[in-house]
Design a protein around this motif. Structure first.
Motif: not given
Length: 354
Positions: A291-317
């Motif tokens: 079993v191998i698991v990976t991604a084709d690329h990363e999207t949006a510069g996602f960052a876990l910058s808080g404890d809730k959904y609304e605190d999460i940040s993205f660098a771009l689209t």
């Protein structure tokens, strides 16, 4: 006294010469390969499952981990078409191209190669079955947007099990052809309503085309379709004792990133992790499955910058050039550690099974 000493020396030499050097144990080779792709899933996206999922996280079950560079043949930042082609064909190409080299020459993909070795093959996705990643495992077109052509190529492909959306590409076509009828003529049992008609009959192929375009989003009530279809495809494909190859994609992690929608993204990652669990459960019992698991690329510069959904940040689209994590479990997993290129995955898979 000299004779005694000489006799001892000869005896020691004789013993030394008759000792056999220890043999290096032969690596066990996998019979089956389950290749799982979280579209747009970087390390932060994976991390979100650890913070937001209720219950155990299946990513944690891997011990062999690496990183891959996701670039195309000419650009640092890829799209899913070029990345899928690199995975499936072992050669980097340009954006938007499916199963073709930079010179628009069709390349054999891994499902073709493995079918020639008597493998059964399957594809399970939450996108349309003619979207970029799944089509890279059976198609050959210069543009990923040639959906109707890709539907024809899927019909005539070596794929034995397919599940996802994309009904419009088969029935509401510009050429007026009912491609679902063509699929039935090609030996597929076709269902456009649900997975419930599945009976694991290995004398026929299966095509579950369950949405006009893409499958619903997790926040819109898609339910357990992905882990269920993953388990179902494994049950069907594993009936073939010569081996199987299954590609599973969590397609909508990427789309949620493009829209900067944290709730959609995290629920898609958790759903994908549930599907990973189905693959690992089978591999642990079977003992012959990689079993191998990976991604084709990363999207949006996602960052876990808080404890809730609304605190999460993205660098771009858009997509980024960040390396993405690679997880492996089962026979041959040790070959997938370290840092390597996306095109190397194809070569590594063929190396470990042969």
């Amino acid at each position: 006294m000299k004779n005694i000493f000489l006799s001892i020396c000869l005896l020691a030499l004789s013993c030394a010469c008759t000792q056999v050097a220890p043999q290096k144990s032969k690596e066990k080779k996998p019979v089956n390969v389950i290749f799982m792709i979280g579209d747009g899933m970087g390390l932060a996206q994976v991390s979100s499952a650890f913070y937001f999922k209720d219950g155990s996280v299946n990513f944690k079950r891997f011990s062999e981990i690496g990183l891959i560079n996701t670039s195309t043949a000419v650009e640092k930042i890829t799209d899913s078409a070029a990345a899928g082609t690199a995975f499936s064909c072992g050669e980097r190409t340009r954006k938007k191209m499916i199963g073709m080299s930079v010179d628009t020459i069709s390349m054999p993909n891994i499902t073709d190669t493995l079918t020639s070795l008597n493998y059964k093959t399957g594809i399970v996705v939450t996108s349309s079955v003619t979207d970029a990643t799944p089509s890279a495992f059976y198609g050959h077109v210069p543009s990923r947007y040639q959906y109707e052509k890709l539907a024809e190529q899927l019909t005539n492909s070596n794929i034995d099990f397919i599940a996802g959306g994309g009904l419009n590409c088969f029935v509401n076509r510009n050429d007026g052809v009912n491609q679902l009828q063509k699929m039935e003529e090609a030996g597929f049992a076709v269902d456009t309503v649900s997975l419930e008609s599945f009976d694991c009959n290995t004398d026929k192929k299966y095509a579950f085309i369950l949405a006009e375009d893409n499958m619903p989003k997790m926040p819109e009530g898609r339910g357990d379709y992905l882990p269920t279809a993953t388990q179902m495809s494994i049950e069907y494909l594993s009936k073939n004792k010569d081996g199987f190859f299954l590609m599973v994609e969590g397609s909508q992690i990427d789309w949620a990133g493009h829209r900067n929608n944290a709730e959609h993204l995290i629920t898609e990652v958790i759903d994908f992790d549930d599907a990973v669990g189905k693959a690992l459960d089978f591999a642990e019992k079977d003992g012959n499955t990689l079993v191998i698991v990976t991604a084709d690329h990363e999207t949006a510069g996602f960052a876990l910058s808080g404890d809730k959904y609304e605190d999460i940040s993205f660098a771009l689209t858009n997509h980024t050039a960040s390396m993405v994590p690679f997880f492996a479990y089962g026979p041959g997993a040790e070959n997938f550690t370290g840092i390597f290129d996306n095109k190397d995955v194809y070569k590594k898979i063929l190396k470990v099974i042969q």
